[in-house]
Enzyme design. Sequence first.
Site, PDB file in Angstrom:
ATOM      1  N   LYS A 106      18.677  17.848 148.750  1.00  0.00           N
ATOM      2  CA  LYS A 106      19.908  17.592 148.000  1.00  0.00           C
ATOM      3  C   LYS A 106      20.445  18.903 147.438  1.00  0.00           C
ATOM      4  CE  LYS A 106      21.684  15.097 143.973  1.00  0.00           C
ATOM      5  NZ  LYS A 106      21.392  14.117 142.914  1.00  0.00           N
ATOM      6  N   GLY A 157      27.906  12.951 148.388  1.00  0.00           N
ATOM      7  CA  GLY A 157      28.210  12.145 147.224  1.00  0.00           C
ATOM      8  C   GLY A 157      29.281  12.804 146.390  1.00  0.00           C
ATOM      9  N   GLU A 165      28.836  14.952 143.901  1.00  0.00           N
ATOM     10  CA  GLU A 165      28.598  16.356 143.569  1.00  0.00           C
ATOM     11  C   GLU A 165      27.591  17.039 144.475  1.00  0.00           C
ATOM     12  OE1 GLU A 165      26.968  17.099 139.743  1.00  0.00           O
ATOM     13  OE2 GLU A 165      25.366  15.626 139.903  1.00  0.00           O
ATOM     14  N   ALA A 166      27.047  16.344 145.450  1.00  0.00           N
ATOM     15  CA  ALA A 166      25.991  16.950 146.264  1.00  0.00           C
ATOM     16  C   ALA A 166      26.046  16.434 147.693  1.00  0.00           C
ATOM     17  CB  ALA A 166      24.616  16.643 145.664  1.00  0.00           C
ATOM     18  N   GLY A 199      51.244  18.857 125.008  1.00  0.00           N
ATOM     19  CA  GLY A 199      50.761  19.139 126.360  1.00  0.00           C
ATOM     20  C   GLY A 199      51.505  20.239 127.091  1.00  0.00           C
ATOM     21  N   ASP A 231      23.642   8.421 134.529  1.00  0.00           N
ATOM     22  CA  ASP A 231      24.531   7.999 135.625  1.00  0.00           C
ATOM     23  C   ASP A 231      23.869   6.911 136.468  1.00  0.00           C
ATOM     24  OD1 ASP A 231      26.751   7.951 137.280  1.00  0.00           O
ATOM     25  OD2 ASP A 231      26.050   9.607 138.539  1.00  0.00           O
ATOM     26  N   ALA A 237      46.437   9.300 133.456  1.00  0.00           N
ATOM     27  CA  ALA A 237      46.220  10.338 132.445  1.00  0.00           C
ATOM     28  C   ALA A 237      47.478  10.427 131.593  1.00  0.00           C
ATOM     29  CB  ALA A 237      45.928  11.681 133.113  1.00  0.00           C
ATOM     30  N   ALA A 270      47.891   8.178 125.204  1.00  0.00           N
ATOM     31  CA  ALA A 270      46.902   7.333 124.538  1.00  0.00           C
ATOM     32  C   ALA A 270      45.860   6.781 125.495  1.00  0.00           C
ATOM     33  CB  ALA A 270      47.608   6.175 123.838  1.00  0.00           C
TER      34      ALA A 270
END
Length: 580
Positions: free
Chosen positions: A395, A377, A379-380, A176, A484, A132, A135
């Site tokens: 799920k 996973g 997110e679940a 930043g 996805d 991160a 550029a």
Amino acid sequence: MRVLGIEGTAWCASAALYDAETDSVLIESDPYEPDSGGIHPREAAEHMSEAIPEVVDRVLTAAEAEYGPDAVDAVAFSRGPGLGPCLRIVGTAARSLAGTLGVPLVGANHMVAHLEIGRHRSGFDNPVCLNASGANAHLLGYHDGRYRVLGETMDAGVGNAIDKFTRHVGWSHPGGPKVEAAAAEFAAGAAGAGDGEGSAGGEAAASAADLLDLPYVVKGMDFSFSGISSAANDAADGGVSVEEICFSLQEHVFAMLTEVSERALSLTGADELVLGGGVAQNDRLREMLAAMCEARGADFHAPEPRFLRDNAGMIAVLGAKMAAAGDAIPVPESAVDPNFRPDQVPVTWREGESVARGAAGGASAETARDPDADRRGAEATVAVTGAGDDRRVVKRRVEKSYRHPDLDRTLRRDRTVAEARLTSEARRAGVPTPLVYDVDLADATLTLQYVGERDLATALDERSTEAVGRHLARLHGAGIVHGDPTTRNVRVSPDEAESAAADDEPAPAPATYLIDFGLGFHTGHVEDHAMDLHVFEGSIRATATDPDPLIAAFEAGYEAVGEGEVLDRLRDVADRGRYR
């Protein structure tokens, strides 16, 4: 081995000496500070031409005082990516110094150096790396002899996206740190107003503050910042306080980076994450990533700040590894490359298993042995209930403590709704998907038909990827984007053949189902359809030992059913990444 490193890709002229025997690093830096606005390439190059000789002289003087006239065994320099005028000055200095000292010349990739310094300082064997910086913004992982790009920004780097807003409101470069300070002040003020006892810090303060509604764009493990920068500028023009915008900008941008990092860990099966780049100095970003890793049982490391901002220390450390492996570069072949992609670099200095761990393609060994095992996973959580033909999948999208509560609730609800609706619509359009039995929005939970015997990630073959190409073409024909379509979001039954769905299918393929439409949406735009293909091909390249035949079969399947214009646009999308 002692290596003198020289860095100067954009704004910071830096030199360093790394002593591999003592693992010590001496760094001298002279950053360019523009009078106004962002980095001006001509001014940066002028600064580099003046500063590089000075920082090199300081390091060389210290090295000779400590070790004598033979203090340097190799000279390493950043070949790219970066600003061409700056890189050329650094390259010239490095060639001249290596020739004068009579030592090998090593050309380092700046982004790989960010990864390697994190791996070196953490002691991790095979981490996913989030870079991160100003550029740049991307995820890397070691696979099949190179560092593969698991995901990347499709437009601006994360620092540049933030700086776009700070320039709009008249703040000087770099923006930043100013955004971080303003966001922290706003969060602390909101927390203090809420409890009446003064300011609070960290995650608790962030949770207490109100959040603006800004664009949140995640496409598989790729992401986009252009929309959020423009929305932040519009909010400022509309009279919203700069502090409030800074807070919301950080919360959205860093949540996006944390989410795609978790998706990369989930896809590969890795359990180590390192952070690099100048934006990695931000406390809120580090806090989010640490919370995410703790929740999923992964290890997290961010090096000390002197190794996060652009610096020659990381160039020297990587240069020592490359030199020890005999990976020097002849002067005639040492031209700089402003677009030097990290996945163009043969990794000669290390061996080891792929970051895609366990079974083929990155599924865990436990999942490969027992496809019905409960899993978590990106997110679940997924649990299988019942037995035989009565099996169902429950799920549940779990709360993410790293995200602001308002953003987390919105994403979990919206993605649950999208998955339920689009899974059913795709099925009606002729695309194999599971039946949806129940939706619980309050708990962000779906009950679905059990389909397939395993993830495609554990059973990659050309017939299955060709089938995925046909399925996505039919999906796009119905005006739906999956959002996805990675190898973890396709289920297959290798021993079960699907029925031929059209005359152009010469032989039935293994039963193949698309799942997890949470990032999906309706659109007929060729750009969005091409992005679906880009996400799927990226997941193959990141995990497969021989990706080209799999991708060729996938594109042949898409071409047999879909529009050729989408495949043409796919080339443009792939070239749009920051590292091509």
